[in-house]
Design an enzyme around this catalytic site. Structure first.
Site, PDB file in Angstrom:
ATOM      1  N   GLY A 186      38.129  38.041 -22.094  1.00 45.47           N
ATOM      2  CA  GLY A 186      38.575  37.082 -21.079  1.00 45.47           C
ATOM      3  C   GLY A 186      39.836  37.453 -20.336  1.00 45.47           C
ATOM      4  N   SER A 187      40.155  38.752 -20.260  1.00 39.12           N
ATOM      5  CA  SER A 187      41.405  39.103 -19.559  1.00 39.12           C
ATOM      6  C   SER A 187      41.274  38.903 -18.042  1.00 39.12           C
ATOM      7  CB  SER A 187      41.850  40.531 -19.886  1.00 39.12           C
ATOM      8  OG  SER A 187      40.996  41.481 -19.316  1.00 39.12           O
ATOM      9  N   ARG A 210      15.588  32.107 -21.799  1.00 39.21           N
ATOM     10  CA  ARG A 210      16.518  32.261 -20.669  1.00 39.21           C
ATOM     11  C   ARG A 210      16.487  31.057 -19.736  1.00 39.21           C
ATOM     12  NH1 ARG A 210      17.048  37.585 -16.889  1.00 39.21           N
ATOM     13  NH2 ARG A 210      15.079  36.882 -16.021  1.00 39.21           N
ATOM     14  N   ARG A 214      25.313  38.550 -19.974  1.00 36.12           N
ATOM     15  CA  ARG A 214      23.909  38.153 -19.898  1.00 36.12           C
ATOM     16  C   ARG A 214      23.395  38.466 -18.496  1.00 36.12           C
ATOM     17  NH1 ARG A 214      22.181  38.079 -24.642  1.00 36.12           N
ATOM     18  NH2 ARG A 214      20.274  37.103 -23.908  1.00 36.12           N
ATOM     19  N   LEU A 252      21.329  37.425 -15.462  1.00 41.00           N
ATOM     20  CA  LEU A 252      20.877  36.131 -14.948  1.00 41.00           C
ATOM     21  C   LEU A 252      19.593  36.318 -14.136  1.00 41.00           C
ATOM     22  CD1 LEU A 252      24.421  34.913 -13.946  1.00 41.00           C
ATOM     23  CD2 LEU A 252      22.995  33.910 -15.751  1.00 41.00           C
ATOM     24  N   HIS A 294      33.027  44.639 -11.823  1.00 42.51           N
ATOM     25  CA  HIS A 294      32.358  45.727 -12.543  1.00 42.51           C
ATOM     26  C   HIS A 294      33.323  46.913 -12.658  1.00 42.51           C
ATOM     27  CE1 HIS A 294      29.088  48.183 -14.005  1.00 42.51           C
ATOM     28  NE2 HIS A 294      29.527  49.146 -13.209  1.00 42.51           N
ATOM     29  N   ASP A 329      24.386  44.727 -10.656  1.00 48.12           N
ATOM     30  CA  ASP A 329      25.505  45.533 -10.150  1.00 48.12           C
ATOM     31  C   ASP A 329      25.204  46.151  -8.781  1.00 48.12           C
ATOM     32  OD1 ASP A 329      26.797  44.952 -12.543  1.00 48.12           O
ATOM     33  OD2 ASP A 329      26.113  46.798 -13.499  1.00 48.12           O
ATOM     34  N   GLU A 368      41.532  45.766 -12.051  1.00 45.53           N
ATOM     35  CA  GLU A 368      40.614  44.614 -12.033  1.00 45.53           C
ATOM     36  C   GLU A 368      41.403  43.321 -11.921  1.00 45.53           C
ATOM     37  OE1 GLU A 368      37.560  44.497 -15.076  1.00 45.53           O
ATOM     38  OE2 GLU A 368      37.617  46.656 -15.302  1.00 45.53           O
TER      39      GLU A 368
HETATM   40  C1  GRF Z   1      35.815  44.186 -17.632  1.00 42.29           C
HETATM   41  O1  GRF Z   1      36.059  45.566 -17.669  1.00 42.29           O
HETATM   42  C2  GRF Z   1      34.835  43.854 -16.539  1.00 42.29           C
HETATM   43  O2  GRF Z   1      34.924  44.693 -15.430  1.00 42.29           O
HETATM   44  C3  GRF Z   1      33.508  44.068 -17.210  1.00 42.29           C
HETATM   45  O3  GRF Z   1      33.690  43.611 -18.524  1.00 42.29           O
HETATM   46  C4  GRF Z   1      35.082  43.706 -18.871  1.00 42.29           C
HETATM   47  C5  GRF Z   1      35.501  42.345 -19.275  1.00 42.29           C
HETATM   48  O4  GRF Z   1      36.820  42.309 -19.746  1.00 42.29           O
HETATM   49  N1  GRF Z   1      32.454  43.382 -16.498  1.00 42.29           N
HETATM   50  P1  GRF Z   1      37.553  40.920 -19.916  1.00 42.29           P
HETATM   51  O5  GRF Z   1      36.666  40.060 -20.831  1.00 42.29           O
HETATM   52  O6  GRF Z   1      37.727  40.302 -18.576  1.00 42.29           O
HETATM   53  O7  GRF Z   1      38.854  41.246 -20.588  1.00 42.29           O
END
Ligand code: GRF
Length: 211
Positions: A21-22, A74, A100, A102, A118, A154, A183
């Protein structure tokens, strides 16, 4: 009598997570600014053990679990997800490490209103293990992409990207850490553009409208 607030109402953002969840935290910290055009209405994890749930609650956010198992497949999972998003009045969705896939039906319902982050410079390296694959391919630059979510994984129109240089001594972990920092910078920027109505999609290209 209260003074009317002259600011436009903020978009209600739902953030879907599966793990750490960062990126959700980066969005939450950005949204804490009063002039950010979105507020975090709810954080939803598909796993009760997602560490990001604790992070969200510590930030004072509403965090819920919609498990992907035991929901009638699903279709049942997505119906439950949709119901929780609606219950929180969500208008925009950000996938943030949501693991997951979707369905086309769910994705189409959120067309133009759902973003994903991504960890590669799409269209290079869709899917998993992007950092190891970029190193194995000998890339000198790597990075991250925010894109609209479309039924093909993606592959949606690209909203924002950031590059990092690949170092000779990089491992997948050291490279991932530098990409992750980017990110956390570009995801809040991209969500803000969408929430402010400043993105316009033309085929595969996304134009930014002046603020
Ligand atoms: C990130 O690298 C994001 O790009 C990818 O999964 C990772 C999730 O990291 N889709 P976090 O849970 O947001 O820390």
């Amino acid at each position: 009598m209260a003074t009317p607030d002259p600011r436009p109402p903020r978009a209600r953002l739902g953030v879907l997570i599966s793990g750490r969840g960062s990126n959700m935290e980066a969005l939450a910290r950005a949204a804490a600014a009063p002039d950010y055009p979105a507020e975090l209405a709810v954080v939803i994890a598909n796993r009760a053990d997602a560490a990001g749930l604790g992070v969200a609650r510590a930030l004072g956010l509403t965090a819920e679990v919609v498990p992907h198992v035991g929901m009638g497949g699903r279709a049942g999972f997505e119906a439950a997800l949709q119901a929780r998003l609606q219950a929180h009045g969500v208008g925009l969705v950000a996938l943030a490490g949501f693991m997951r896939v979707l369905s086309g039906d769910f994705v189409r319902r959120w067309e133009g209103r759902m973003l994903n982050i991504h960890p590669s410079l799409l269209p290079a390296f869709p899917g998993l293990d992007t950092h190891a694959r970029a190193l194995a391919a000998g890339c000198r630059v790597h990075g991250a992409t925010v894109h609209f979510v479309t039924p093909e994984l993606d592959n949606g129109p690209i909203v924002a990207q950031a590059c990092v240089e690949v170092h000779d001594d990089d491992t997948p972990e050291t490279l991932a850490a530098r990409v992750l920092a980017e990110e956390h910078r570009i995801y809040p920027e991209a969500v803000a553009l969408l929430a402010a109505g400043r993105l316009s999609v033309h085929g595969r290209r996304v134009r930014r409208l002046p603020g």
